[in-house]
Design an enzyme around this catalytic site. Structure first.
Site, PDB file in Angstrom:
ATOM      1  N   GLU A  73       0.823  -1.215   0.000  1.00 21.65           N
ATOM      2  CA  GLU A  73       0.000   0.000   0.000  1.00 21.65           C
ATOM      3  C   GLU A  73       0.862   1.272   0.000  1.00 21.65           C
ATOM      4  O   GLU A  73       0.407   2.339   0.396  1.00 21.65           O
ATOM      5  CB  GLU A  73      -0.957   0.024   1.202  1.00 21.65           C
ATOM      6  CG  GLU A  73      -1.966  -1.105   1.249  1.00 21.65           C
ATOM      7  CD  GLU A  73      -2.996  -1.104   0.113  1.00 21.65           C
ATOM      8  OE1 GLU A  73      -2.950  -0.190  -0.741  1.00 21.65           O
ATOM      9  OE2 GLU A  73      -3.822  -2.033   0.067  1.00 21.65           O
ATOM     10  N   HIS A  91      -2.493   1.967   8.489  1.00 18.07           N
ATOM     11  CA  HIS A  91      -3.537   1.199   7.798  1.00 18.07           C
ATOM     12  C   HIS A  91      -3.695  -0.128   8.520  1.00 18.07           C
ATOM     13  O   HIS A  91      -2.709  -0.839   8.732  1.00 18.07           O
ATOM     14  CB  HIS A  91      -3.151   0.975   6.330  1.00 18.07           C
ATOM     15  CG  HIS A  91      -3.960  -0.112   5.679  1.00 18.07           C
ATOM     16  ND1 HIS A  91      -5.331  -0.133   5.721  1.00 18.07           N
ATOM     17  CD2 HIS A  91      -3.592  -1.228   5.005  1.00 18.07           C
ATOM     18  CE1 HIS A  91      -5.772  -1.216   5.084  1.00 18.07           C
ATOM     19  NE2 HIS A  91      -4.736  -1.902   4.652  1.00 18.07           N
ATOM     20  N   HIS A  93      -6.392  -3.768   9.402  1.00 20.89           N
ATOM     21  CA  HIS A  93      -7.572  -4.600   9.157  1.00 20.89           C
ATOM     22  C   HIS A  93      -8.191  -4.887  10.530  1.00 20.89           C
ATOM     23  O   HIS A  93      -8.596  -6.012  10.808  1.00 20.89           O
ATOM     24  CB  HIS A  93      -7.198  -5.912   8.463  1.00 20.89           C
ATOM     25  CG  HIS A  93      -6.579  -5.742   7.111  1.00 20.89           C
ATOM     26  ND1 HIS A  93      -6.130  -6.806   6.362  1.00 20.89           N
ATOM     27  CD2 HIS A  93      -6.347  -4.631   6.366  1.00 20.89           C
ATOM     28  CE1 HIS A  93      -5.631  -6.358   5.209  1.00 20.89           C
ATOM     29  NE2 HIS A  93      -5.742  -5.040   5.193  1.00 20.89           N
ATOM     30  N   HIS A 153     -12.444  -3.933   3.576  1.00 20.86           N
ATOM     31  CA  HIS A 153     -10.982  -4.001   3.660  1.00 20.86           C
ATOM     32  C   HIS A 153     -10.456  -3.603   5.046  1.00 20.86           C
ATOM     33  O   HIS A 153      -9.891  -4.444   5.738  1.00 20.86           O
ATOM     34  CB  HIS A 153     -10.381  -3.126   2.547  1.00 20.86           C
ATOM     35  CG  HIS A 153      -8.891  -3.215   2.450  1.00 20.86           C
ATOM     36  ND1 HIS A 153      -8.191  -2.862   1.317  1.00 20.86           N
ATOM     37  CD2 HIS A 153      -7.945  -3.575   3.354  1.00 20.86           C
ATOM     38  CE1 HIS A 153      -6.892  -3.041   1.519  1.00 20.86           C
ATOM     39  NE2 HIS A 153      -6.726  -3.465   2.745  1.00 20.86           N
TER      40      HIS A 153
END
Ligand SMILES: [Zn+2]
Length: 217
Positions: A73, A91, A93, A153
């Site tokens: 990413e 970022h 999950h 996501h």
């Protein structure tokens, strides 16, 4: 300088893994200093992230330090730094953030602490991980916010420091868990715009969130 930056990114990754927001190799953390960006490498187990698991790149993604390929990413992180004054990007999950991102189009403000993130958190439309399409969608969802969800996501948070981006990731996960639990009992009540404006006024007048010395006599 990059030694410290790589250490800070590795520390942040391990902390977020310890808090349950980064599981296995899923998610990535970056921080910027000067013209460089330090980002966790692809495929690293984040709970054991070491400074050598963090790769340093230029704003165009050219690797200047590190032995491992940067996170998939990377273009999302670089794009956010291009758009904003952010110094850290996280970022995840994370379980509850990702759960809501599979259902909602937006996380509304049901608790005043969400205003730290700038208000209702948008859910960026789904696109394949690591693609420019995903980076574009997330950058748009972040406009005027410190957080965004990514459909089916996960989450992205940013901050004026890496530790602020980490705190924002923890706050977003707490808010997502709150919304999840509240939804199990009924329809969560959303704060009106007027109520939100009053919170901002009150927070400014009280210097909310910072320790305050007692007034001396
Ligand atoms: Zn991801």
């Amino acid at each position: 300088m990059t030694v410290l930056l790589r250490e800070q990114v590795a520390d942040a990754a391990r902390r977020l893994a310890h808090e349950g927001l980064l599981v296995g190799t899923a998610g990535n953390v970056s921080a910027t200093s000067g013209d460089l960006v330090a980002i966790t490498a692809s495929g690293v187990v984040l709970a054991g992230c070491r400074p050598e698991d963090v790769t340093v790149v230029t704003p165009t993604g050219y690797v200047v330090e590190g032995e491992l390929a940067p996170s998939s990413e990377l273009s999302l992180h670089l794009g956010v730094y291009e758009d904003t004054d952010a110094v850290g990007v996280v970022h995840t999950h994370a379980p509850y953030s990702t759960t809501l991102a599979c259902v909602l189009d937006e996380l509304p403000v049901i608790h005043y602490q969400q205003l730290i993130l700038g208000g209702a958190v948008r859910v960026a439309p789904y696109a394949t991980f690591g693609t420019p399409e995903l980076a574009v969608a997330v950058r748009a969802a972040l406009e005027g916010r410190q957080a965004a969800l990514m459909a089916s996501h996960g989450s992205v948070t940013i901050g004026p420091s890496l530790s602020a981006a980490v705190d924002n990731a923890l706050l977003l996960e707490w808010l997502a868990a709150l919304y999840h639990r509240a939804s199990a009992l009924g329809v969560p009540k959303v704060l009106t715009q007027e109520e939100q404006d009053d919170v901002v006024r009150q927070a400014l007048s009280r210097n909310y969130g910072n320790p305050q010395e007692l007034a001396s006599e």
